[in-house]
Design an enzyme around this catalytic site. Structure first.
Site, PDB file in Angstrom:
ATOM      1  N   HIS A   1       8.533  -7.663  -3.173  1.00  0.00           N
ATOM      2  CA  HIS A   1       8.918  -7.532  -4.585  1.00  0.00           C
ATOM      3  C   HIS A   1       9.390  -6.105  -4.879  1.00  0.00           C
ATOM      4  CE1 HIS A   1       8.120  -8.317  -9.043  1.00  0.00           C
ATOM      5  NE2 HIS A   1       8.287  -7.012  -8.992  1.00  0.00           N
ATOM      6  N   GLU A   2       8.609  -5.124  -4.429  1.00  0.00           N
ATOM      7  CA  GLU A   2       8.969  -3.733  -4.694  1.00  0.00           C
ATOM      8  C   GLU A   2      10.158  -3.292  -3.841  1.00  0.00           C
ATOM      9  OE1 GLU A   2       7.754  -2.510  -7.240  1.00  0.00           O
ATOM     10  OE2 GLU A   2       6.126  -3.950  -7.483  1.00  0.00           O
TER      11      GLU A   2
ATOM     12  N   HIS B   1      13.428  -4.002  -5.512  1.00  0.00           N
ATOM     13  CA  HIS B   1      13.901  -2.999  -6.473  1.00  0.00           C
ATOM     14  C   HIS B   1      14.694  -1.905  -5.756  1.00  0.00           C
ATOM     15  CE1 HIS B   1      11.937  -4.445 -10.086  1.00  0.00           C
ATOM     16  NE2 HIS B   1      10.783  -4.566  -9.437  1.00  0.00           N
TER      17      HIS B   1
END
Length: 213
Positions: free
Chosen positions: A109-110, A113
């Site tokens: 998820h990170e 980014h």
């Protein structure tokens, strides 16, 4: 002649996570279980290697070489955080209370980014916009939601500073003072094609210790 007392076994250099509730303050941190909760903090080379492997497979070699993955006890209700300027992914140590799959998903998820920003260069992005969603799909978590659903006790923090966009008048309450030039994203998109618009740079209009301007 007496034999020397037995030595205590060596203990690895570890830091304990502590509750950080302060009386008289609206700031509430995680409520930890009874007894010490010891975890290894700082850089995680195994997860970092996994992150590099994932990014290399997506033709992001430059980002893969620079990425840094760490466990950060300063995260409270957030499971993780991505910092593109420092190419860093920070993870909440409380993730260790869950299974390895949850850690892996949060890492991806990170990374999404970082990958989304890497792909578009200097252009400003919506944190969970179409670019991030595409990066999630490429990283194998196409059904990822914007926020996690883990049972982390949420900290309520006093928003001491109020910033305002001089262009549209929108308010931006913040816990900490903004230390760099930040502009209203909506106005940057509307008036400057998503690039930084100095006329929409946020200005401080009120703080907890200061009267309104």
């Amino acid at each position: 002649m007496k034999s020397p007392p037995p030595r205590k076994p060596a203990v690895a250099n570890r830091r304990s996570l502590k509750s950080n509730v302060q009386s008289g303050d609206e700031q509430l941190d995680l409520v930890f279980p009874a007894g010490p909760s010891l975890v290894v903090l700082g850089r995680d080379f195994a997860l970092e290697a996994k992150a590099r492997e994932l990014l290399e497979a997506l033709d992001a070699s430059e980002l893969a070489r620079a990425v840094h993955v760490e466990w950060n006890a300063r995260l409270f209700s957030a499971a993780g955080r991505a910092d593109f300027r420092r190419t860093r992914v920070s993870l909440n140590p409380r993730l260790r209370e869950h299974d390895a799959g949850e850690i892996d998903r949060t890492l991806r998820h990170e990374l999404a980014h970082l990958l989304a920003q890497f792909r578009v260069g200097r252009r400003r992005l919506s944190p969970h916009g179409v670019e991030w969603r595409k990066a999630c799909r490429d990283l194998g978590i196409g059904d990822e939601s914007r926020t996690h659903a883990l049972p982390f006790p949420v900290q309520r923090r006093t928003r001491r500073y109020l910033y305002q966009c001089p262009r549209c008048g929108k308010d931006f309450p913040r816990v900490r003072r903004i230390r760099r030039a930040v502009a209203c994203l909506d106005c940057c998109r509307k008036f400057n094609r998503g690039e930084f618009d100095k006329s929409a740079q946020l200005r401080l209009v009120q703080s907890k210790d200061e009267p309104p301007t």
